[in-house]
Design an enzyme around this catalytic site. Structure first.
Site, PDB file in Angstrom:
ATOM      1  N   ASP A 138      -6.686  -2.522  -3.111  1.00  0.00           N
ATOM      2  CA  ASP A 138      -7.880  -3.201  -3.861  1.00  0.00           C
ATOM      3  C   ASP A 138      -7.225  -3.226  -4.998  1.00  0.00           C
ATOM      4  OD1 ASP A 138      -8.914  -0.711  -2.325  1.00  0.00           O
ATOM      5  OD2 ASP A 138      -8.270   1.171  -2.756  1.00  0.00           O
ATOM      6  N   ASP A 215     -12.443  -4.237  -7.593  1.00  0.00           N
ATOM      7  CA  ASP A 215     -11.582  -4.265  -7.157  1.00  0.00           C
ATOM      8  C   ASP A 215     -11.542  -4.836  -6.025  1.00  0.00           C
ATOM      9  OD1 ASP A 215     -12.387  -1.316  -8.057  1.00  0.00           O
ATOM     10  OD2 ASP A 215     -12.413  -0.144  -6.237  1.00  0.00           O
ATOM     11  N   HIS A 264     -16.213  -1.960  -1.814  1.00  0.00           N
ATOM     12  CA  HIS A 264     -15.420  -2.209  -0.951  1.00  0.00           C
ATOM     13  C   HIS A 264     -15.568  -3.339  -0.340  1.00  0.00           C
ATOM     14  CE1 HIS A 264     -12.001   0.063  -2.534  1.00  0.00           C
ATOM     15  NE2 HIS A 264     -11.928  -0.472  -3.602  1.00  0.00           N
ATOM     16  N   ASP A 266     -14.448  -4.679   3.056  1.00  0.00           N
ATOM     17  CA  ASP A 266     -13.514  -4.663   4.099  1.00  0.00           C
ATOM     18  C   ASP A 266     -14.005  -3.704   5.135  1.00  0.00           C
ATOM     19  OD1 ASP A 266     -12.703  -3.078   2.851  1.00  0.00           O
ATOM     20  OD2 ASP A 266     -10.578  -3.111   3.024  1.00  0.00           O
ATOM     21  N   CYS A 365      -7.522  -1.981   4.278  1.00  0.00           N
ATOM     22  CA  CYS A 365      -7.182  -1.229   2.843  1.00  0.00           C
ATOM     23  C   CYS A 365      -5.125  -0.785   2.509  1.00  0.00           C
ATOM     24  CB  CYS A 365      -7.904   0.097   3.092  1.00  0.00           C
ATOM     25  SG  CYS A 365      -9.864   0.216   2.677  1.00  0.00           S
TER      26      CYS A 365
END
Length: 382
Positions: A138, A215, A264, A266, A365
């Site tokens: 992040d 991020d 995010h 992913d 992450c």
């Protein structure tokens, strides 16, 4: 392989001298940072730590990404420790992941231990504490030999990169490029109440274009190409900053997703090998960049409905980590996903990780791949 804590061992590199100069010259022959894709053979990786983690202090922009069941906890317990027993189990899972990676021949480094309970303030706002050092993906973006510190929009994450600063300084001293993004003010001008799907694209998100914010986990690397999504924590200003910082060596492209709670990329896209893309079937929107790629819709998560999820959805189930184009780390209990990936030709390494799930991420992450084989090849359609 020896596990290295930031500030110790080989990963720390030459020390700074008393006058602030580097304690030695960069070793041009050593590979310090080299990570151009999400799948080339992994040689060195940072694994985060949730130790000492606290609930984030509440701000209204969180309402568009944090599960509603956790709003009260953040409002009432911001800056207070995360549940001790669950956190301990999650830390044990992270340690197990580090052991597994080392057994696969990967060098593992860990962040410094820092206090996340200390309150802090700027001239414009105050935070009851930080969050954790559990999700290096992040806070930091590694592209080639560059490390970028992300200007995150959650105020509680203002100092999150501090736990990784010893590592960052070591990489720089040994020859890597260090690019901290402009430190944001995070004043009220940055935030808005987003409109619905019928609103103009720029008004669908909880952050405005007041200043660059992003991020790092909203970006994915594909060799010469970097793919990013607009989200409730990443604005166009931030994307433009990354594009200009990386320069002509890389092409930064924005992709659309069907995710009103986007934060995010992913848990929407997971490139696993050249030409193989795992996608979230509820969020994936086809894009010309992936023409010619094989697309595998991820099976739904198997997490029990009463499992505590404080910061994200159960779709972190597809947040896997590629060790090389044939090998993937997958949560042990995600059997449908393991079966689908195995049938697709991958070797899956199962690791228990559900306690980590609760705190906002999974294998991708909680890691930051700093050294992989390969270079800036072309993988995506023009």
């Amino acid at each position: 392989m020896k596990r290295i804590r930031a500030g110790t061992g080989a990963a720390a590199g030459p020390a700074a001298g008393a006058n602030g100069t580097l304690g030695g010259e960069a070793d041009a022959s050593a590979v310090v940072l080299n990570s151009y894709t999400e799948w080339e053979p992994l040689r060195e990786v940072v694994v985060g730590s949730l130790s000492g983690g606290v609930f984030p202090g509440w701000q209204e922009s969180m309402a568009y990404t944090v599960p509603e069941a956790a709003w009260r906890l953040c409002r009432e317990e911001g800056g207070l420790p995360l549940p001790a027993a669950h956190l301990k189990a999650a830390e044990e899972e992270l340690d197990t992941l580090a052991d597994v990676l080392e057994a696969e021949g990967v060098t593992v480094v860990r962040p410094d231990t820092v206090s996340h309970q200390r309150p802090f303030r700027t001239p414009h706002w105050a935070s009851a504490g930080g969050l954790y050092a559990g999700m290096p993906r992040d806070a930091l973006l590694v592209v080639g030999d560059i490390v970028i510190e992300a200007p995150m929009s959650w105020r509680c994450r203002y100092h999150e990169a501090d736990a990784f600063r010893t590592l960052i300084k070591s990489w720089f001293r040994r020859g890597a490029r260090w690019m901290p993004a402009p430190r944001p003010q995070l004043t009220e001008e940055l935030y808005r109440t987003p409109g619905g799907a019928e609103s103009p694209a720029a008004e669908r998100w909880a952050v405005t274009e007041f200043e660059p914010v992003f991020d790092a986990a909203d970006f994915l690397r594909f060799g010469e190409d970097v793919v990013v999504q607009r989200s409730h924590v990443t604005n166009e200003f931030g994307i433009a900053w990354v594009r200009r910082a990386l320069g002509a060596e890389f092409t930064v492209s924005v992709v659309e997703t069907d995710d009103p709670h986007a934060m995010h990329i992913d848990a929407t896209f997971a490139p696993l090998a050249p030409g193989k893309l795992l996608v979230n079937p509820e969020r994936y929107v086809p894009h010309r960049l992936f023409e010619g790629w094989d697309i595998l819709p991820a099976p739904g998560p198997t997490l029990p409905p009463d499992w505590p999820m404080y910061f994200c959805s159960p779709w972190v189930s597809m947040n896997v980590l590629s060790l090389n184009p044939e090998t993937i780390v997958v949560e042990r209990q995600e059997r449908p996903l393991i079966d689908a990936l195995t049938a697709w030709g991958f070797r899956c390494i199962p690791v228990d990780f559900r306690h980590v799930y609760s705190f906002g991420g999974s294998f991708h992450c909680v890691t930051l791949d700093t050294v992989r084989d390969g270079g800036p090849a072309k993988y995506l359609a023009s």
